[in-house]
Design an enzyme around this catalytic site. Structure first.
Site, mmCIF file in Angstrom:
data_model
loop_
_atom_site.group_PDB
_atom_site.id
_atom_site.type_symbol
_atom_site.label_atom_id
_atom_site.label_comp_id
_atom_site.label_asym_id
_atom_site.label_seq_id
_atom_site.Cartn_x
_atom_site.Cartn_y
_atom_site.Cartn_z
ATOM 1 N N HIS A 1 0.829 -1.218 0.000
ATOM 2 C CA HIS A 1 0.000 0.000 0.000
ATOM 3 C C HIS A 1 0.860 1.263 0.000
ATOM 4 C CE1 HIS A 1 -3.473 -2.531 1.835
ATOM 5 N NE2 HIS A 1 -3.523 -2.522 0.520
ATOM 6 N N THR B 1 -10.226 -2.434 -0.916
ATOM 7 C CA THR B 1 -10.656 -1.451 0.083
ATOM 8 C C THR B 1 -10.407 -0.044 -0.468
ATOM 9 O OG1 THR B 1 -10.062 -2.934 1.894
ATOM 10 C CG2 THR B 1 -10.276 -0.608 2.443
ATOM 11 N N LYS C 1 -9.364 3.662 -0.607
ATOM 12 C CA LYS C 1 -8.381 4.327 0.253
ATOM 13 C C LYS C 1 -8.342 5.822 -0.024
ATOM 14 C CE LYS C 1 -5.750 0.058 0.165
ATOM 15 N NZ LYS C 1 -6.739 -0.712 -0.603
ATOM 16 N N ASP D 1 -12.105 -2.992 5.542
ATOM 17 C CA ASP D 1 -10.899 -3.487 6.219
ATOM 18 C C ASP D 1 -11.228 -3.603 7.714
ATOM 19 O OD1 ASP D 1 -8.380 -3.527 7.655
ATOM 20 O OD2 ASP D 1 -7.418 -2.904 5.788
ATOM 21 N N HIS E 1 -14.817 -12.707 5.135
ATOM 22 C CA HIS E 1 -13.713 -13.573 5.536
ATOM 23 C C HIS E 1 -14.055 -14.112 6.920
ATOM 24 C CE1 HIS E 1 -11.593 -11.721 2.274
ATOM 25 N NE2 HIS E 1 -10.463 -12.301 2.556
ATOM 26 N N GLU F 1 -10.439 -17.514 9.424
ATOM 27 C CA GLU F 1 -9.085 -17.657 8.869
ATOM 28 C C GLU F 1 -8.131 -18.011 10.005
ATOM 29 O OE1 GLU F 1 -8.013 -14.258 6.506
ATOM 30 O OE2 GLU F 1 -6.636 -15.408 5.262
ATOM 31 N N ASP G 1 -7.167 -15.601 -4.028
ATOM 32 C CA ASP G 1 -6.922 -14.704 -2.892
ATOM 33 C C ASP G 1 -5.974 -13.572 -3.288
ATOM 34 O OD1 ASP G 1 -7.453 -13.853 -0.367
ATOM 35 O OD2 ASP G 1 -6.299 -15.371 0.690
ATOM 36 N N ASP G 2 -4.686 -13.883 -3.370
ATOM 37 C CA ASP G 2 -3.662 -12.858 -3.664
ATOM 38 C C ASP G 2 -2.647 -13.482 -4.624
ATOM 39 O OD1 ASP G 2 -4.428 -10.736 -1.591
ATOM 40 O OD2 ASP G 2 -4.202 -12.514 -0.336
HETATM 41 C C1 6MZ Z 1 -7.756 -11.283 4.966
HETATM 42 C C2 6MZ Z 1 -6.834 -10.220 3.149
HETATM 43 C C3 6MZ Z 1 -6.116 -11.393 2.805
HETATM 44 O O1 6MZ Z 1 -7.895 -4.212 -0.606
HETATM 45 O O2 6MZ Z 1 -5.642 -3.167 -0.855
HETATM 46 N N1 6MZ Z 1 -6.511 -9.284 2.263
HETATM 47 N N2 6MZ Z 1 -7.639 -10.174 4.221
HETATM 48 N N3 6MZ Z 1 -7.095 -12.425 4.709
HETATM 49 C C4 6MZ Z 1 -6.264 -12.527 3.648
HETATM 50 N N4 6MZ Z 1 -5.587 -13.700 3.471
HETATM 51 C C5 6MZ Z 1 -4.258 -13.841 3.039
HETATM 52 N N5 6MZ Z 1 -5.431 -11.136 1.689
HETATM 53 C C6 6MZ Z 1 -5.682 -9.843 1.362
HETATM 54 O O3 6MZ Z 1 -5.906 -5.653 -1.164
HETATM 55 C C7 6MZ Z 1 -5.100 -5.989 -0.057
HETATM 56 C C8 6MZ Z 1 -5.964 -6.137 1.170
HETATM 57 O O4 6MZ Z 1 -6.811 -7.283 1.047
HETATM 58 C C9 6MZ Z 1 -7.026 -7.894 2.306
HETATM 59 C C10 6MZ Z 1 -6.234 -7.070 3.319
HETATM 60 O O5 6MZ Z 1 -7.084 -6.124 3.915
HETATM 61 C C11 6MZ Z 1 -5.190 -6.387 2.448
HETATM 62 O O6 6MZ Z 1 -4.696 -5.198 3.013
HETATM 63 P P1 6MZ Z 1 -6.585 -4.206 -1.356
HETATM 64 O O7 6MZ Z 1 -6.773 -4.120 -2.838
#
Ligand code: 6MZ
Length: 432
Positions: free
Chosen positions: A89, A122, A124, A238, A295, A298, A373-374
């Site tokens: 970020h 989220t 910002k 968030d 979520h 977790e 997820d990511d």
């Molecule tokens: C919970 C997660 C996450 O919103 O800035 N985020 N929240 N559990 C997870 N498991 C690994 N992975 C990502 O994307 C990043 C944000 O997504 C959420 C967190 O709030 C993280 O800061 P954005 O696009």
């Protein structure tokens, strides 16, 4: 020990999956319902943004070591993950960076043959960069639009230059009652006359029972090609945010329905915050006809997970750490679950792929969707997640197609979009 590695026998050593399985999974049309924008950023893009900032004479917000950590894509605890997101970020601060990332993420998913993508982020506010939550959302939508036009797929009706539906006053109050008038939020007249933009006023306000009845509020694009990717946006609350900030996110989501925002997510560090802070805003989101996904579980947090299940959101993410009673409640709820295999294994929310709760839920016929997820932080793709599932849970190709086909039902897409997606999946089922 790297638990992410699992071979065809379900052991932790050796190759995760055979290359041929990955290639076959790349051919499948897929649905992605759980992808965080800033977690899906390409490591190379992070490096390039930093280079640009450095060339412009800016002091860099991260050290070399931190940069290596961001771009490494390996095992990391959940706590480390959230430190990493803060660093990301601090790098992706400008409208241009956000648009670029959104465009790249859409292109990456499209290239992986994802035919429907729900991206989440989220909003910002960064006053030092002239960024408000609204302008952040605009930057994301601009990036999505750019990608779609670059993909040669755009015949846009809802991303028109007429933004009058967004210029009316937003929603005020309603937090305590958990009520929010989406027609007003979308800038429609009280009588429901005169939608300013396609889809803006078509959504009927009121509670929803499940994904099938969630009005879309208009999609980001109208597609010319049956197989073209459909992209929707969810706005994330968030867990660091308080009740007022959570409600602001919901109000923004309602205002931007006319531009492809279809729902609200609750995410962030599971060790932070309390359910009572966000439940009112989430109820308001539901009353506004927005899809709601949370979520949950977790980390082991039984009281909170019980409250989340009692809320009956349209979908849940993760649910890794449930006791027997909560697992039973989840099963009987039939709430669709977004499952992120690599993320859960790398963050040690589950010990290994074969032990992932996907196996049990899938066998029990519980609605499940495979998600990334990511993808940037964990170095994965949706095809790779499918290949891991095929290997670890011994699923055949048609079972994977069926998984994608069922995922369509859990999207926040409208009826026509679902029909189109079903026909894509049906064609894949016949031919694979
Ligand atoms: C919970 C997660 C996450 O919103 O800035 N985020 N929240 N559990 C997870 N498991 C690994 N992975 C990502 O994307 C990043 C944000 O997504 C959420 C967190 O709030 C993280 O800061 P954005 O696009």
């Amino acid at each position: 020990k790297n638990h992410a590695k699992v071979d065809a026998k379900g052991e932790d050593e050796g190759q995760i999956y055979e290359e041929s399985i990955l290639l076959a999974c790349r051919q499948l049309p897929k649905v992605e319902l759980h992808a965080h924008l800033n977690g899906s950023v390409r490591p190379q893009t992070i490096r390039e943004i930093l280079e640009e900032r450095s060339a412009a004479g800016e002091a860099l917000p991260v050290t070399e070591l931190q940069l290596k950590d961001i771009t490494a894509c390996g095992d990391r605890s959940l706590a480390d993950c959230f430190r990493l997101f803060d660093l990301i970020h601090a790098i992706t601060t400008t409208h241009a960076a956000i648009s670029r990332i959104a465009a790249e993420v859409v292109r990456d998913f499209a290239e992986d043959r994802v035919v429907y993508l729900e991206l989440r982020t989220t909003p910002k506010a960064r006053p030092e960069y002239g960024m408000t939550k609204e302008s952040y959302i605009e930057a994301v939508l601009d990036g999505i639009g750019l990608a779609l036009s670059q993909l040669g797929q755009q015949r846009c009706t809802t991303m028109s230059t007429d933004l009058s539906c967004l210029s009316r006053p937003g929603v005020d109050g309603g937090a305590s009652e958990g009520k929010l008038d989406v027609r007003e939020a979308a800038g429609c007249t009280p009588g429901g006359e005169g939608p300013q933009m396609d889809g803006c006023c078509t959504a009927a306000p009121g509670p929803v029972d499940g994904p099938a009845s969630v009005p879309s509020g208009g999609s980001a694009v109208v597609l010319t090609n049956d197989e073209a990717i459909i992209v929707k946006l969810l706005l994330s609350i968030d867990r660091r945010e308080d009740a007022a900030a959570a409600l602001e996110t919901v109000q923004l989501a309602a205002r931007y329905k006319c531009r492809g925002v279809v729902g609200v997510d609750l995410s962030g560090n599971p060790y932070v915050g309390s359910w009572a802070s966000w439940s009112g805003a989430l109820a308001a989101a539901r009353a506004a006809g927005l899809g709601v996904t949370l979520h949950a579980g977790e980390v082991y947090s039984p009281a909170e997970t019980a409250s989340m299940l009692a809320f009956r959101p349209d979908r849940l993410g993760h649910c890794c750490c449930l006791d027997r009673e909560l697992a039973e409640t989840l099963r009987s709820s039939a709430i669709p679950l977004e499952l992120c295999l690599t993320s859960n294994v790398l963050t040690q929310s589950v010990p290994s792929y074969p032990e992932h709760h996907f196996a049990e839920l899938y066998a029990a016929g519980h609605p499940v969707v495979l998600c990334t997820d990511d993808s940037g932080v964990f170095g994965t793709t949706l095809s790779r997640e499918y290949a891991i599932a095929a290997t670890a849970f011994r699923l055949r190709m048609n079972a994977l197609v069926e998984l994608g086909r069922k995922s369509v039902e859990y999207t926040f897409a409208d009826a026509e979009e679902k029909r189109r997606l079903r026909s894509i999946m049906d064609r894949a089922l016949v031919t694979k």
